[in-house]
Write an enzyme that holds these catalytic residues in place. Structure first.
Site, PDB file in Angstrom:
ATOM      1  N   HIS A  26     -78.229 -21.363 -13.119  1.00 20.73           N
ATOM      2  CA  HIS A  26     -77.400 -20.155 -13.074  1.00 20.73           C
ATOM      3  C   HIS A  26     -78.280 -18.912 -13.055  1.00 20.73           C
ATOM      4  CE1 HIS A  26     -73.862 -17.635 -13.730  1.00 20.73           C
ATOM      5  NE2 HIS A  26     -74.637 -16.905 -14.492  1.00 20.73           N
ATOM      6  N   ASP A  28     -62.192 -16.666 -20.579  1.00 20.43           N
ATOM      7  CA  ASP A  28     -63.252 -15.790 -20.085  1.00 20.43           C
ATOM      8  C   ASP A  28     -62.729 -14.857 -19.002  1.00 20.43           C
ATOM      9  OD1 ASP A  28     -66.075 -14.920 -19.734  1.00 20.43           O
ATOM     10  OD2 ASP A  28     -65.729 -15.750 -17.735  1.00 20.43           O
ATOM     11  N   ARG A  43     -63.113  -6.527 -20.868  1.00 18.12           N
ATOM     12  CA  ARG A  43     -64.423  -5.919 -21.171  1.00 18.12           C
ATOM     13  C   ARG A  43     -64.807  -4.900 -20.110  1.00 18.12           C
ATOM     14  NH1 ARG A  43     -68.005 -10.840 -21.085  1.00 18.12           N
ATOM     15  NH2 ARG A  43     -69.684  -9.339 -21.306  1.00 18.12           N
ATOM     16  N   SER A 100     -69.847 -15.875 -22.333  1.00 18.23           N
ATOM     17  CA  SER A 100     -69.124 -15.863 -21.053  1.00 18.23           C
ATOM     18  C   SER A 100     -69.820 -16.770 -20.039  1.00 18.23           C
ATOM     19  CB  SER A 100     -69.067 -14.412 -20.545  1.00 18.23           C
ATOM     20  OG  SER A 100     -68.694 -14.351 -19.197  1.00 18.23           O
ATOM     21  N   LYS A 126     -68.710 -21.042 -18.931  1.00 26.32           N
ATOM     22  CA  LYS A 126     -68.446 -21.471 -17.550  1.00 26.32           C
ATOM     23  C   LYS A 126     -69.367 -22.609 -17.136  1.00 26.32           C
ATOM     24  CE  LYS A 126     -68.435 -17.131 -16.411  1.00 26.32           C
ATOM     25  NZ  LYS A 126     -68.256 -15.757 -15.985  1.00 26.32           N
TER      26      LYS A 126
HETATM   27  N1  URA Z   1     -71.769 -12.704 -15.897  1.00 19.71           N
HETATM   28  C1  URA Z   1     -70.790 -13.375 -16.556  1.00 19.71           C
HETATM   29  O1  URA Z   1     -70.331 -14.401 -16.076  1.00 19.71           O
HETATM   30  N2  URA Z   1     -70.329 -12.875 -17.716  1.00 19.71           N
HETATM   31  C2  URA Z   1     -70.805 -11.750 -18.266  1.00 19.71           C
HETATM   32  O2  URA Z   1     -70.355 -11.378 -19.319  1.00 19.71           O
HETATM   33  C3  URA Z   1     -71.823 -11.053 -17.577  1.00 19.71           C
HETATM   34  C4  URA Z   1     -72.285 -11.564 -16.404  1.00 19.71           C
END
Ligand code: URA
Ligand code: CA
Length: 433
Positions: A82, A161, A168, A183, A187
Protein backbone atom coordinates in the site's frame (compact mmCIF):
# COMPACT_ATOMS: atom_id res chain seq x y z
CA UNK A 1 -23.13 3.42 27.39
CA UNK A 2 -23.57 7.05 26.28
CA UNK A 3 -21.63 8.67 23.45
CA UNK A 4 -21.38 11.95 25.35
CA UNK A 5 -19.44 10.23 28.15
CA UNK A 6 -17.01 8.81 25.57
CA UNK A 7 -16.51 12.27 24.04
CA UNK A 8 -15.83 13.83 27.45
CA UNK A 9 -13.43 11.05 28.45
CA UNK A 10 -11.35 11.55 25.30
CA UNK A 11 -11.58 15.35 25.54
CA UNK A 12 -10.00 15.12 29.01
CA UNK A 13 -7.18 12.84 27.82
CA UNK A 14 -8.57 9.50 28.97
CA UNK A 15 -7.98 6.14 27.34
CA UNK A 16 -11.02 4.55 25.69
CA UNK A 17 -11.79 0.90 26.39
CA UNK A 18 -12.25 -1.72 23.68
CA UNK A 19 -16.00 -1.72 24.41
CA UNK A 20 -16.28 2.07 24.12
CA UNK A 21 -14.53 2.03 20.75
CA UNK A 22 -16.70 -0.84 19.48
CA UNK A 23 -19.79 1.01 20.71
CA UNK A 24 -19.19 4.22 18.79
CA UNK A 25 -18.04 2.51 15.57
CA UNK A 26 -20.98 0.11 15.49
CA UNK A 27 -23.60 2.72 16.31
CA UNK A 28 -22.17 5.35 13.98
CA UNK A 29 -22.04 2.87 11.07
CA UNK A 30 -25.68 1.98 11.74
CA UNK A 31 -26.70 5.63 11.73
CA UNK A 32 -27.60 5.64 15.45
CA UNK A 33 -25.12 8.37 16.45
CA UNK A 34 -25.32 11.73 14.64
CA UNK A 35 -22.40 13.28 12.73
CA UNK A 36 -22.11 16.19 15.19
CA UNK A 37 -21.24 13.93 18.11
CA UNK A 38 -18.71 11.91 16.09
CA UNK A 39 -17.24 15.20 14.80
CA UNK A 40 -16.63 16.25 18.41
CA UNK A 41 -15.08 12.87 19.21
CA UNK A 42 -12.81 13.01 16.15
CA UNK A 43 -11.60 16.45 17.19
CA UNK A 44 -10.90 15.17 20.70
CA UNK A 45 -8.89 12.28 19.20
CA UNK A 46 -7.11 14.76 16.93
CA UNK A 47 -5.88 16.73 19.97
CA UNK A 48 -5.47 13.96 22.57
CA UNK A 49 -4.18 11.17 20.31
CA UNK A 50 -4.62 7.48 20.98
CA UNK A 51 -2.54 4.77 22.62
CA UNK A 52 -1.30 1.87 20.47
CA UNK A 53 -3.98 -0.32 22.04
CA UNK A 54 -6.79 2.17 21.28
CA UNK A 55 -5.55 2.47 17.71
CA UNK A 56 -5.54 -1.33 17.27
CA UNK A 57 -9.05 -1.55 18.79
CA UNK A 58 -10.29 1.16 16.43
CA UNK A 59 -8.81 -0.70 13.46
CA UNK A 60 -10.45 -3.98 14.49
CA UNK A 61 -13.82 -2.29 15.04
CA UNK A 62 -13.64 -0.73 11.56
CA UNK A 63 -12.67 -4.08 9.95
CA UNK A 64 -15.73 -5.69 11.51
CA UNK A 65 -18.07 -2.91 10.36
CA UNK A 66 -18.43 -4.64 6.96
CA UNK A 67 -17.40 -7.50 4.69
CA UNK A 68 -13.94 -9.02 4.77
CA UNK A 69 -12.26 -10.96 1.98
CA UNK A 70 -11.09 -14.51 2.51
CA UNK A 71 -8.03 -15.35 0.43
CA UNK A 72 -7.36 -18.67 2.20
CA UNK A 73 -8.14 -20.67 -0.95
CA UNK A 74 -5.07 -19.12 -2.58
CA UNK A 75 -2.00 -21.19 -1.80
CA UNK A 76 1.03 -19.53 -0.22
CA UNK A 77 1.63 -16.35 1.76
CA UNK A 78 -0.26 -13.45 0.16
CA UNK A 79 1.53 -10.12 0.48
CA UNK A 80 -0.17 -6.78 -0.21
CA UNK A 81 1.44 -3.41 -0.79
CA UNK A 82 0.00 0.00 0.00
CA UNK A 83 1.22 3.46 -0.87
CA UNK A 84 -0.07 6.54 0.94
CA UNK A 85 -0.35 8.24 -2.44
CA UNK A 86 1.89 9.98 -4.91
CA UNK A 87 2.25 11.48 -8.38
CA UNK A 88 3.46 9.29 -11.25
CA UNK A 89 3.66 6.39 -8.79
CA UNK A 90 4.00 3.56 -11.31
CA UNK A 91 5.11 1.00 -8.69
CA UNK A 92 2.16 -1.43 -8.62
CA UNK A 93 2.33 -2.15 -12.38
CA UNK A 94 5.99 -3.08 -11.94
CA UNK A 95 5.78 -4.80 -8.54
CA UNK A 96 2.85 -7.13 -9.20
CA UNK A 97 4.51 -9.07 -12.07
CA UNK A 98 7.99 -8.65 -10.58
CA UNK A 99 7.37 -10.39 -7.27
CA UNK A 100 4.96 -12.85 -8.91
CA UNK A 101 7.87 -13.92 -11.14
CA UNK A 102 9.53 -15.22 -7.94
CA UNK A 103 6.48 -17.29 -7.04
CA UNK A 104 4.95 -14.86 -4.54
CA UNK A 105 1.15 -15.00 -5.03
CA UNK A 106 -0.07 -11.48 -5.81
CA UNK A 107 -3.77 -10.83 -5.22
CA UNK A 108 -3.90 -7.07 -5.63
CA UNK A 109 -6.91 -4.91 -5.07
CA UNK A 110 -6.41 -1.36 -6.29
CA UNK A 111 -8.23 1.87 -6.81
CA UNK A 112 -8.96 4.52 -9.39
CA UNK A 113 -7.44 7.96 -9.45
CA UNK A 114 -9.14 10.98 -8.01
CA UNK A 115 -7.66 14.47 -8.05
CA UNK A 116 -3.93 14.78 -8.59
CA UNK A 117 -2.93 11.18 -7.91
CA UNK A 118 -3.38 8.58 -10.63
CA UNK A 119 -5.03 5.23 -10.01
CA UNK A 120 -3.56 1.84 -10.86
CA UNK A 121 -6.84 0.63 -12.38
CA UNK A 122 -6.94 3.46 -14.92
CA UNK A 123 -3.34 2.71 -15.85
CA UNK A 124 -4.01 -1.00 -16.49
CA UNK A 125 -7.16 -0.12 -18.45
CA UNK A 126 -5.09 1.88 -20.93
CA UNK A 127 -3.95 -1.53 -22.26
CA UNK A 128 -6.43 -2.45 -25.05
CA UNK A 129 -8.91 -5.08 -23.79
CA UNK A 130 -7.66 -5.18 -20.18
CA UNK A 131 -10.49 -6.03 -17.78
CA UNK A 132 -10.12 -4.86 -14.16
CA UNK A 133 -13.58 -5.91 -12.94
CA UNK A 134 -13.25 -9.64 -12.21
CA UNK A 135 -15.61 -11.67 -10.05
CA UNK A 136 -14.16 -12.82 -6.73
CA UNK A 137 -13.94 -16.39 -8.04
CA UNK A 138 -12.20 -15.34 -11.31
CA UNK A 139 -9.77 -13.31 -9.22
CA UNK A 140 -8.89 -16.23 -6.92
CA UNK A 141 -8.66 -18.74 -9.81
CA UNK A 142 -6.33 -16.46 -11.73
CA UNK A 143 -3.98 -16.08 -8.76
CA UNK A 144 -3.90 -19.86 -8.37
CA UNK A 145 -3.17 -20.54 -12.07
CA UNK A 146 -1.08 -17.51 -13.11
CA UNK A 147 0.26 -16.30 -9.77
CA UNK A 148 -0.99 -12.74 -10.19
CA UNK A 149 -4.26 -10.80 -10.57
CA UNK A 150 -5.34 -7.19 -10.17
CA UNK A 151 -8.94 -6.30 -9.34
CA UNK A 152 -10.93 -3.10 -8.72
CA UNK A 153 -12.19 -2.46 -5.20
CA UNK A 154 -15.26 -4.61 -4.67
CA UNK A 155 -17.74 -5.40 -1.95
CA UNK A 156 -18.72 -3.50 1.15
CA UNK A 157 -15.31 -3.27 2.85
CA UNK A 158 -14.98 -1.06 5.97
CA UNK A 159 -18.17 1.05 5.69
CA UNK A 160 -17.19 2.71 9.00
CA UNK A 161 -14.06 4.08 7.34
CA UNK A 162 -16.06 5.43 4.39
CA UNK A 163 -18.33 7.40 6.73
CA UNK A 164 -15.55 8.53 9.05
CA UNK A 165 -13.27 9.58 6.19
CA UNK A 166 -16.00 11.70 4.60
CA UNK A 167 -16.65 13.35 7.98
CA UNK A 168 -12.94 13.93 8.67
CA UNK A 169 -12.60 15.56 5.26
CA UNK A 170 -15.03 18.34 6.28
CA UNK A 171 -14.13 18.71 9.98
CA UNK A 172 -10.39 19.36 9.81
CA UNK A 173 -9.51 15.97 11.29
CA UNK A 174 -7.84 14.15 8.37
CA UNK A 175 -4.30 14.79 9.51
CA UNK A 176 -4.29 12.72 12.69
CA UNK A 177 -1.81 9.85 12.85
CA UNK A 178 -4.03 7.34 14.72
CA UNK A 179 -6.97 8.16 12.44
CA UNK A 180 -4.92 7.76 9.23
CA UNK A 181 -3.23 4.59 10.52
CA UNK A 182 -6.51 2.90 11.46
CA UNK A 183 -8.18 4.02 8.22
CA UNK A 184 -5.46 2.57 5.98
CA UNK A 185 -4.85 -0.58 8.03
CA UNK A 186 -8.54 -1.47 8.37
CA UNK A 187 -8.87 -1.50 4.58
CA UNK A 188 -5.69 -3.51 4.04
CA UNK A 189 -6.56 -6.06 6.72
CA UNK A 190 -10.17 -6.44 5.50
CA UNK A 191 -8.79 -7.20 2.01
CA UNK A 192 -7.33 -10.42 3.37
CA UNK A 193 -3.55 -10.39 2.82
CA UNK A 194 -1.30 -12.38 5.19
CA UNK A 195 1.44 -9.75 5.13
CA UNK A 196 1.61 -6.07 4.23
CA UNK A 197 4.29 -3.72 2.91
CA UNK A 198 3.63 -0.01 3.38
CA UNK A 199 5.13 2.82 1.35
CA UNK A 200 4.72 5.96 3.44
CA UNK A 201 5.42 9.04 1.36
CA UNK A 202 7.00 12.13 2.85
CA UNK A 203 7.48 15.63 1.45
CA UNK A 204 5.51 18.45 -0.16
CA UNK A 205 3.44 16.13 -2.32
CA UNK A 206 2.40 13.86 0.60
CA UNK A 207 0.05 13.84 3.64
CA UNK A 208 3.04 13.71 5.95
CA UNK A 209 5.20 16.75 5.26
CA UNK A 210 8.01 15.85 7.66
CA UNK A 211 10.10 12.73 8.19
CA UNK A 212 9.25 12.71 11.88
CA UNK A 213 5.49 12.48 11.23
CA UNK A 214 5.98 9.94 8.44
CA UNK A 215 7.96 7.74 10.84
CA UNK A 216 5.32 8.01 13.55
CA UNK A 217 2.63 7.00 11.05
CA UNK A 218 4.72 4.11 9.74
CA UNK A 219 5.45 2.79 13.25
CA UNK A 220 1.79 3.03 14.20
CA UNK A 221 0.71 1.03 11.13
CA UNK A 222 3.48 -1.57 11.50
CA UNK A 223 2.44 -2.09 15.13
CA UNK A 224 -1.23 -2.50 14.27
CA UNK A 225 -0.46 -5.07 11.56
CA UNK A 226 1.92 -7.10 13.68
CA UNK A 227 -0.34 -7.00 16.76
CA UNK A 228 -3.21 -8.37 14.68
CA UNK A 229 -0.96 -11.19 13.48
CA UNK A 230 -0.19 -10.00 9.94
CA UNK A 231 3.50 -9.41 9.34
CA UNK A 232 3.94 -5.77 8.35
CA UNK A 233 6.91 -3.66 7.22
CA UNK A 234 7.17 -0.08 6.00
CA UNK A 235 9.49 2.25 4.18
CA UNK A 236 9.52 6.02 4.21
CA UNK A 237 10.06 7.32 0.68
CA UNK A 238 10.51 10.74 -0.86
CA UNK A 239 7.61 12.53 -2.56
CA UNK A 240 9.20 15.90 -3.07
CA UNK A 241 9.04 15.32 -6.84
CA UNK A 242 7.05 12.93 -9.11
CA UNK A 243 8.27 9.34 -9.20
CA UNK A 244 10.05 8.26 -12.39
CA UNK A 245 9.59 10.28 -15.57
CA UNK A 246 6.06 9.45 -16.73
CA UNK A 247 2.78 10.79 -15.33
CA UNK A 248 -0.27 9.54 -17.24
CA UNK A 249 -1.88 6.18 -17.87
CA UNK A 250 -0.45 4.61 -21.05
CA UNK A 251 2.76 6.59 -20.48
CA UNK A 252 3.19 4.91 -17.09
CA UNK A 253 2.47 1.46 -18.53
CA UNK A 254 5.30 2.07 -20.98
CA UNK A 255 7.52 3.22 -18.10
CA UNK A 256 6.62 0.04 -16.19
CA UNK A 257 7.59 -2.08 -19.24
CA UNK A 258 10.96 -0.30 -19.44
CA UNK A 259 11.51 -0.87 -15.71
CA UNK A 260 10.67 -4.59 -15.90
CA UNK A 261 13.23 -4.84 -18.74
CA UNK A 262 15.88 -3.26 -16.52
CA UNK A 263 16.05 0.19 -18.06
CA UNK A 264 13.52 2.17 -16.09
CA UNK A 265 14.12 5.45 -14.25
CA UNK A 266 16.62 5.18 -11.41
CA UNK A 267 14.26 6.26 -8.60
CA UNK A 268 11.36 4.06 -9.70
CA UNK A 269 13.70 1.08 -10.05
CA UNK A 270 15.17 1.64 -6.60
CA UNK A 271 11.74 2.02 -4.97
CA UNK A 272 10.44 -1.14 -6.64
CA UNK A 273 13.49 -3.16 -5.56
CA UNK A 274 13.19 -1.88 -1.98
CA UNK A 275 9.46 -2.62 -1.67
CA UNK A 276 9.77 -5.84 -3.66
CA UNK A 277 12.54 -7.14 -1.36
CA UNK A 278 10.28 -6.67 1.65
CA UNK A 279 7.43 -8.48 -0.10
CA UNK A 280 9.67 -11.40 -1.02
CA UNK A 281 11.02 -11.72 2.54
CA UNK A 282 7.51 -11.54 4.06
CA UNK A 283 6.35 -14.22 1.61
CA UNK A 284 9.17 -16.47 2.80
CA UNK A 285 10.93 -16.64 -0.58
CA UNK A 286 14.20 -15.18 0.73
CA UNK A 287 15.83 -15.05 4.16
CA UNK A 288 17.21 -11.52 3.95
CA UNK A 289 16.44 -8.29 2.14
CA UNK A 290 19.77 -8.56 0.29
CA UNK A 291 19.03 -12.05 -0.96
CA UNK A 292 15.56 -10.92 -2.06
CA UNK A 293 16.98 -7.98 -3.97
CA UNK A 294 19.43 -10.22 -5.82
CA UNK A 295 16.62 -12.56 -6.81
CA UNK A 296 14.53 -9.66 -8.09
CA UNK A 297 17.42 -8.33 -10.13
CA UNK A 298 17.86 -11.83 -11.55
CA UNK A 299 14.25 -12.11 -12.83
CA UNK A 300 14.56 -8.69 -14.42
CA UNK A 301 17.83 -9.67 -16.12
CA UNK A 302 16.66 -13.07 -17.39
CA UNK A 303 13.30 -11.82 -18.70
CA UNK A 304 11.03 -13.72 -16.30
CA UNK A 305 9.63 -10.44 -14.90
CA UNK A 306 8.56 -9.04 -18.27
CA UNK A 307 7.11 -12.44 -19.25
CA UNK A 308 4.97 -12.33 -16.10
CA UNK A 309 3.55 -8.97 -17.16
CA UNK A 310 2.50 -10.58 -20.47
CA UNK A 311 0.83 -13.43 -18.54
CA UNK A 312 -1.06 -10.94 -16.34
CA UNK A 313 -2.26 -8.84 -19.28
CA UNK A 314 -3.38 -11.89 -21.26
CA UNK A 315 -5.19 -13.47 -18.31
CA UNK A 316 -7.24 -10.29 -17.88
CA UNK A 317 -8.25 -10.07 -21.54
CA UNK A 318 -5.65 -7.50 -22.60
CA UNK A 319 -3.47 -7.36 -25.71
CA UNK A 320 -0.11 -8.60 -24.37
CA UNK A 321 1.67 -7.71 -27.62
CA UNK A 322 1.87 -4.12 -26.26
CA UNK A 323 4.76 -5.32 -24.11
CA UNK A 324 6.96 -5.91 -27.15
CA UNK A 325 5.26 -3.15 -29.15
CA UNK A 326 4.48 -0.27 -26.75
CA UNK A 327 3.63 1.86 -29.81
CA UNK A 328 0.33 -0.06 -29.84
CA UNK A 329 -0.68 1.69 -26.59
CA UNK A 330 -2.94 4.76 -26.97
CA UNK A 331 -0.85 7.71 -28.17
CA UNK A 332 -1.74 11.41 -27.95
CA UNK A 333 -2.07 13.48 -31.13
CA UNK A 334 0.49 16.11 -30.08
CA UNK A 335 3.86 16.00 -28.32
CA UNK A 336 4.94 19.44 -27.19
CA UNK A 337 8.22 20.26 -25.43
CA UNK A 338 8.57 22.64 -22.49
CA UNK A 339 11.91 24.40 -22.95
CA UNK A 340 14.07 25.70 -20.12
CA UNK A 341 14.13 29.50 -19.96
CA UNK A 342 17.52 29.54 -18.22
CA UNK A 343 20.55 27.35 -17.54
CA UNK A 344 21.37 25.82 -14.16
CA UNK A 345 20.25 22.86 -12.05
CA UNK A 346 16.69 21.69 -11.45
CA UNK A 347 16.17 22.37 -7.74
CA UNK A 348 12.49 21.60 -7.26
CA UNK A 349 9.57 19.96 -9.11
CA UNK A 350 6.31 20.48 -7.21
CA UNK A 351 4.77 17.01 -7.42
CA UNK A 352 1.13 17.77 -6.65
CA UNK A 353 0.98 20.70 -9.11
CA UNK A 354 2.45 18.55 -11.89
CA UNK A 355 -0.20 15.96 -11.01
CA UNK A 356 -2.94 18.58 -11.37
CA UNK A 357 -1.54 19.63 -14.79
CA UNK A 358 -1.62 15.98 -15.96
CA UNK A 359 -5.19 15.72 -14.68
CA UNK A 360 -6.18 18.83 -16.66
CA UNK A 361 -4.74 17.27 -19.82
CA UNK A 362 -7.26 14.46 -19.19
CA UNK A 363 -5.07 11.87 -17.43
CA UNK A 364 -7.10 12.05 -14.20
CA UNK A 365 -10.46 12.98 -12.75
CA UNK A 366 -11.68 16.17 -11.09
CA UNK A 367 -14.93 14.40 -10.12
CA UNK A 368 -15.74 10.70 -9.76
CA UNK A 369 -17.67 10.61 -13.06
CA UNK A 370 -15.01 12.16 -15.34
CA UNK A 371 -13.70 9.97 -18.16
CA UNK A 372 -9.95 9.45 -18.29
CA UNK A 373 -7.98 9.87 -21.54
CA UNK A 374 -5.44 7.00 -21.49
CA UNK A 375 -3.05 8.60 -23.98
CA UNK A 376 -2.23 11.96 -22.40
CA UNK A 377 0.18 13.07 -19.70
CA UNK A 378 3.65 14.39 -19.03
CA UNK A 379 7.11 12.85 -19.44
CA UNK A 380 9.86 14.58 -17.48
CA UNK A 381 13.34 14.75 -18.99
CA UNK A 382 14.96 16.43 -16.01
CA UNK A 383 14.68 15.57 -12.33
CA UNK A 384 15.85 17.38 -9.22
CA UNK A 385 19.65 17.65 -9.26
CA UNK A 386 19.95 17.45 -13.08
CA UNK A 387 21.89 20.05 -15.05
CA UNK A 388 19.91 21.90 -17.70
CA UNK A 389 20.87 24.35 -20.46
CA UNK A 390 18.65 27.20 -21.64
CA UNK A 391 16.48 25.96 -24.52
CA UNK A 392 16.77 22.30 -23.52
CA UNK A 393 13.56 20.34 -23.04
CA UNK A 394 12.44 19.96 -19.41
CA UNK A 395 9.51 17.73 -20.28
CA UNK A 396 7.19 16.61 -23.07
CA UNK A 397 3.45 17.29 -22.87
CA UNK A 398 1.38 14.52 -24.50
CA UNK A 399 -1.93 16.11 -25.43
CA UNK A 400 -4.95 15.76 -27.66
CA UNK A 401 -5.40 19.51 -27.89
CA UNK A 402 -3.03 22.17 -29.18
CA UNK A 403 -4.33 24.82 -26.79
CA UNK A 404 -1.63 24.40 -24.17
CA UNK A 405 -0.68 27.95 -23.15
CA UNK A 406 -2.34 27.76 -19.74
CA UNK A 407 -0.88 24.32 -18.93
CA UNK A 408 2.58 25.42 -20.07
CA UNK A 409 2.43 28.50 -17.84
CA UNK A 410 1.37 26.31 -14.92
CA UNK A 411 4.18 23.81 -15.53
CA UNK A 412 6.77 26.60 -15.61
CA UNK A 413 5.56 27.46 -12.09
CA UNK A 414 6.21 23.86 -10.94
CA UNK A 415 9.84 23.61 -12.00
CA UNK A 416 12.56 25.64 -10.31
CA UNK A 417 16.05 26.13 -11.73
CA UNK A 418 18.91 27.49 -9.62
CA UNK A 419 22.71 27.64 -9.51
CA UNK A 420 23.10 24.41 -7.61
CA UNK A 421 20.92 21.53 -6.47
CA UNK A 422 21.39 18.00 -5.26
CA UNK A 423 19.47 14.82 -5.94
CA UNK A 424 17.09 14.02 -3.05
CA UNK A 425 17.48 10.79 -1.07
CA UNK A 426 14.72 8.41 -2.17
CA UNK A 427 14.50 5.92 0.69
CA UNK A 428 14.52 7.77 4.00
CA UNK A 429 14.05 4.81 6.29
CA UNK A 430 13.09 1.15 6.50
CA UNK A 431 10.89 0.10 9.42
CA UNK A 432 10.50 -3.55 10.26
CA UNK A 433 9.17 -3.53 13.82
N1 URA B 1 -5.63 7.34 3.11
C1 URA B 1 -6.60 6.64 3.76
O1 URA B 1 -7.06 5.62 3.26
N2 URA B 1 -7.04 7.11 4.94
C2 URA B 1 -6.57 8.22 5.52
O2 URA B 1 -7.00 8.56 6.58
C3 URA B 1 -5.56 8.94 4.83
C4 URA B 1 -5.12 8.46 3.64
CA1 CA C 1 6.09 7.49 -13.07
Amino acid sequence: MRIVDIIEKKRDGGVLSTEEIQFFIKNYTEGKIPDYQISALLMAIYFQGMTAKECADLTMAMIHSGETIDLSSIKGIKVDKHSTGGVGDTTTIVLAPLVAALGVPVAKMSGRGLGHTGGTNDKFESIPGFKIELTKQEFINQVNTDGVAVIGQSGNLTPADKKLYALRDVTGTVNSIPLIASSIMSKKLAAGADAIVLDVKTGDGAFMKTDEDAQKLAHEMVNIGNNIGRRTMAIISDMSQPLGFAIGNALEVKEAIDTLRGHGPKDLTELVLTLGSQMVVLAGKAATLDEARQKLQQVIADGRAIEKLKVLIKAQGGDSSVVDHPEKLPTAAYQVELLAKQSGYVSKIIADKVGVAAMQLGAGRATKDDIVDPSVGIVLHKKVGDKVAEGESLLTIHSNTQALDAIKAKLYECIFISDSAKEPTLIHKIITQ
